[in-house]
Design a protein around this motif. Structure first.
Motif, PDB file in Angstrom:
ATOM      1  N   GLY A  62     188.485  -7.246  40.258  1.00  0.00           N
ATOM      2  CA  GLY A  62     188.953  -6.004  39.659  1.00  0.00           C
ATOM      3  C   GLY A  62     187.853  -5.425  38.795  1.00  0.00           C
ATOM      4  N   PHE A  63     188.064  -4.205  38.305  1.00  0.00           N
ATOM      5  CA  PHE A  63     187.051  -3.569  37.469  1.00  0.00           C
ATOM      6  C   PHE A  63     187.704  -2.655  36.445  1.00  0.00           C
ATOM      7  CE2 PHE A  63     187.694  -1.069  41.286  1.00  0.00           C
ATOM      8  CZ  PHE A  63     187.767   0.246  40.841  1.00  0.00           C
ATOM      9  N   VAL A  64     186.975  -2.411  35.367  1.00  0.00           N
ATOM     10  CA  VAL A  64     187.503  -1.670  34.216  1.00  0.00           C
ATOM     11  C   VAL A  64     187.077  -0.211  34.282  1.00  0.00           C
ATOM     12  CG1 VAL A  64     187.571  -1.524  31.707  1.00  0.00           C
ATOM     13  CG2 VAL A  64     187.404  -3.762  32.819  1.00  0.00           C
ATOM     14  N   ILE A  65     188.053   0.676  34.086  1.00  0.00           N
ATOM     15  CA  ILE A  65     187.780   2.091  33.875  1.00  0.00           C
ATOM     16  C   ILE A  65     188.655   2.555  32.714  1.00  0.00           C
ATOM     17  CG2 ILE A  65     187.249   2.477  36.313  1.00  0.00           C
ATOM     18  CD1 ILE A  65     189.966   3.933  36.542  1.00  0.00           C
ATOM     19  N   LYS A  66     188.524   3.800  32.341  1.00  0.00           N
ATOM     20  CA  LYS A  66     189.426   4.404  31.363  1.00  0.00           C
ATOM     21  C   LYS A  66     190.385   5.341  32.085  1.00  0.00           C
ATOM     22  CE  LYS A  66     186.607   4.154  27.179  1.00  0.00           C
ATOM     23  NZ  LYS A  66     185.988   4.931  26.059  1.00  0.00           N
ATOM     24  N   ASP A  67     191.660   5.267  31.702  1.00  0.00           N
ATOM     25  CA  ASP A  67     192.624   6.160  32.320  1.00  0.00           C
ATOM     26  C   ASP A  67     192.529   7.550  31.696  1.00  0.00           C
ATOM     27  OD1 ASP A  67     193.964   6.071  29.871  1.00  0.00           O
ATOM     28  OD2 ASP A  67     195.608   4.828  30.611  1.00  0.00           O
ATOM     29  N   ILE A  73     191.816   0.111  31.442  1.00  0.00           N
ATOM     30  CA  ILE A  73     192.694  -0.514  32.416  1.00  0.00           C
ATOM     31  C   ILE A  73     191.837  -1.190  33.481  1.00  0.00           C
ATOM     32  CG2 ILE A  73     194.655   1.044  32.106  1.00  0.00           C
ATOM     33  CD1 ILE A  73     193.711   2.494  34.656  1.00  0.00           C
ATOM     34  N   VAL A  74     192.433  -2.104  34.212  1.00  0.00           N
ATOM     35  CA  VAL A  74     191.749  -2.782  35.309  1.00  0.00           C
ATOM     36  C   VAL A  74     192.371  -2.320  36.622  1.00  0.00           C
ATOM     37  CG1 VAL A  74     191.303  -4.996  36.427  1.00  0.00           C
ATOM     38  CG2 VAL A  74     191.085  -4.780  33.949  1.00  0.00           C
ATOM     39  N   VAL A  75     191.517  -1.871  37.531  1.00  0.00           N
ATOM     40  CA  VAL A  75     191.935  -1.455  38.869  1.00  0.00           C
ATOM     41  C   VAL A  75     191.686  -2.599  39.833  1.00  0.00           C
ATOM     42  CG1 VAL A  75     191.600   0.236  40.725  1.00  0.00           C
ATOM     43  CG2 VAL A  75     191.340   0.941  38.333  1.00  0.00           C
ATOM     44  N   ALA A 115     196.641  -1.489  42.604  1.00  0.00           N
ATOM     45  CA  ALA A 115     197.438  -1.950  41.469  1.00  0.00           C
ATOM     46  C   ALA A 115     196.622  -1.785  40.196  1.00  0.00           C
ATOM     47  CB  ALA A 115     197.847  -3.411  41.655  1.00  0.00           C
ATOM     48  N   LEU A 116     197.320  -1.697  39.073  1.00  0.00           N
ATOM     49  CA  LEU A 116     196.679  -1.566  37.765  1.00  0.00           C
ATOM     50  C   LEU A 116     197.155  -2.696  36.859  1.00  0.00           C
ATOM     51  CD1 LEU A 116     197.098   2.286  37.131  1.00  0.00           C
ATOM     52  CD2 LEU A 116     195.171   1.101  38.207  1.00  0.00           C
ATOM     53  N   PRO A 227     188.727   5.186  48.733  1.00  0.00           N
ATOM     54  CA  PRO A 227     188.009   6.080  47.817  1.00  0.00           C
ATOM     55  C   PRO A 227     188.696   6.157  46.460  1.00  0.00           C
ATOM     56  CG  PRO A 227     188.156   7.064  49.993  1.00  0.00           C
ATOM     57  CD  PRO A 227     189.031   5.839  50.018  1.00  0.00           C
ATOM     58  N   ILE A 228     187.912   6.130  45.398  1.00  0.00           N
ATOM     59  CA  ILE A 228     188.476   6.115  44.051  1.00  0.00           C
ATOM     60  C   ILE A 228     189.225   7.402  43.744  1.00  0.00           C
ATOM     61  CG2 ILE A 228     186.469   7.076  42.860  1.00  0.00           C
ATOM     62  CD1 ILE A 228     188.715   4.141  41.653  1.00  0.00           C
ATOM     63  N   ARG A 229     188.949   8.455  44.482  1.00  0.00           N
ATOM     64  CA  ARG A 229     189.665   9.711  44.211  1.00  0.00           C
ATOM     65  C   ARG A 229     191.161   9.561  44.450  1.00  0.00           C
ATOM     66  NH1 ARG A 229     186.989  10.681  49.077  1.00  0.00           N
ATOM     67  NH2 ARG A 229     188.326  11.199  50.866  1.00  0.00           N
ATOM     68  N   TYR A 230     191.551   8.613  45.311  1.00  0.00           N
ATOM     69  CA  TYR A 230     192.974   8.397  45.555  1.00  0.00           C
ATOM     70  C   TYR A 230     193.661   7.760  44.353  1.00  0.00           C
ATOM     71  CZ  TYR A 230     192.201   9.435  50.491  1.00  0.00           C
ATOM     72  OH  TYR A 230     191.887  10.045  51.677  1.00  0.00           O
ATOM     73  N   TYR A 231     192.891   7.091  43.504  1.00  0.00           N
ATOM     74  CA  TYR A 231     193.488   6.496  42.310  1.00  0.00           C
ATOM     75  C   TYR A 231     194.199   7.554  41.485  1.00  0.00           C
ATOM     76  CZ  TYR A 231     193.600   5.498  37.338  1.00  0.00           C
ATOM     77  OH  TYR A 231     193.993   5.417  36.026  1.00  0.00           O
ATOM     78  N   SER A 232     193.537   8.697  41.264  1.00  0.00           N
ATOM     79  CA  SER A 232     194.136   9.747  40.439  1.00  0.00           C
ATOM     80  C   SER A 232     195.368  10.345  41.085  1.00  0.00           C
ATOM     81  CB  SER A 232     193.102  10.848  40.162  1.00  0.00           C
ATOM     82  OG  SER A 232     192.097  10.371  39.316  1.00  0.00           O
TER      83      SER A 232
END
Length: 292
Positions: A62-67, A73-75, A115-116, A227-232
């Motif tokens: 997993g990896f850390v980003i900011k929501d 959060i970890v994705v 998952a988050l 693609p990370i764009r789907y996360y949003s």
């Protein structure tokens, strides 16, 4: 212009932003004794579920980003956390392992393998990675980062490759009208799932463009990332709650309660191992979908 979210992360900090994930152990419920007792009484399915609940040896990345609110959060992939309520996150910070235990799984997507995970508190000093939502082109150099297995233990791996197809559509990956994933040649192995797919800027910073999720076993160097764009879009369109999957199976709860009553009546030794928390979990776990 590309949209970036999060704090800058230099190459030297990449390991500090990527973790390996294991389901938290539930040793407080004496789960192995419960499982053995159930198995001895021919409750084989229940014994299997108790062992799964206690936390196995499987792991992912997993990896850390900011929501959107600036919270860390970890994705990861939902098949990494499966039906776990809590997971342990292990980072390498300053050359030493730092573990955050019993982190709650806060969200499991209904439509994508995403998952988050939340940290157990806000007092966390882990650098967040930037994300790039623009679609990347065929031929672009990409990196994978994560913790695939070396023997039976997670081992850091940074791989390099190129995007070989920036728009793969197949029902296996999701709705072919709305979901297109990246195919690339950077290394992906068991345990890499949930780690980031990255591009490297001239400054040396790594930026997340995808979530490593699949590997084609019947082809060489055919790896796939969401693609990370789907996360949003997932975070916007699907409700994020502390309980990712509602309990809508009253029949299962009735069966679990009846099971506990039978245990109390017929086997006092076994009933001493069966806690209410386990019963509540048993009633809910059967309504969780398990992804391979």
């Amino acid at each position: 212009m590309a949209l970036f979210v999060g704090a800058f992360s230099h190459a030297a900090e990449l390991r500090e932003s990527v973790c390996y994930i294991k389901e938290s152990s539930n040793s407080s419920l004496n789960c192995e004794n419960v499982a053995n007792a159930l198995q001895n009484k021919s409750y084989f399915s229940a014994a299997k579920q108790v062992r799964e609940y206690s936390g196995g040896d499987s792991f992912g990345s997993g990896f850390v980003i900011k929501d959107e609110k600036g919270k860390l959060i970890v994705v990861t992939n939902k098949h990494v956390v499966e039906d776990a309520k809590f997971v342990d996150l292990t980072f390498e910070i300053g050359g030493a392992e730092v573990k955050y235990a019993r982190c709650p799984v806060s969200f499991i997507s209904k439509s994508l393998d995403v998952a988050l995970v939340n940290f157990p508190s806000d007092d966390v000093k882990v650098p967040a990675l930037n994300i790039k939502k623009d679609k990347i082109k065929d031929g672009v150099e990409v990196w994978t980062a994560g913790y695939p297995a070396l023997g039976d233990k997670p081992s850091w791996q940074l791989g390099k490759g190129v995007v070989s197809n920036n728009s793969v559509k197949d029902e296996f990956f999701g709705n072919i009208d709305s979901v297109a994933v990246y195919q690339h040649t950077a290394q992906v192995d068991p345990g890499s799932s949930g780690g980031p797919l990255l591009v490297k800027e001239k400054s040396g910073n790594y930026v997340v463009v995808g979530i490593n999720t699949w590997k084609a076993s019947f082809r060489e160097n055919a790896n796939f990332s969401i693609p990370i764009r789907y996360y949003s879009s997932v975070a916007t369109n699907e409700k994020i709650a502390t309980s990712a999957t509602p309990n809508n199976s009253n029949d299962v709860e009735k069966i679990a309660k009846q099971f506990l009553e039978d245990v109390k009546k017929k086997d006092a030794d076994l009933s001493s191992y069966v806690a209410n928390e386990m019963l509540f979990w048993y009633g809910r776990s059967n309504s969780f979908g398990i992804v391979g």
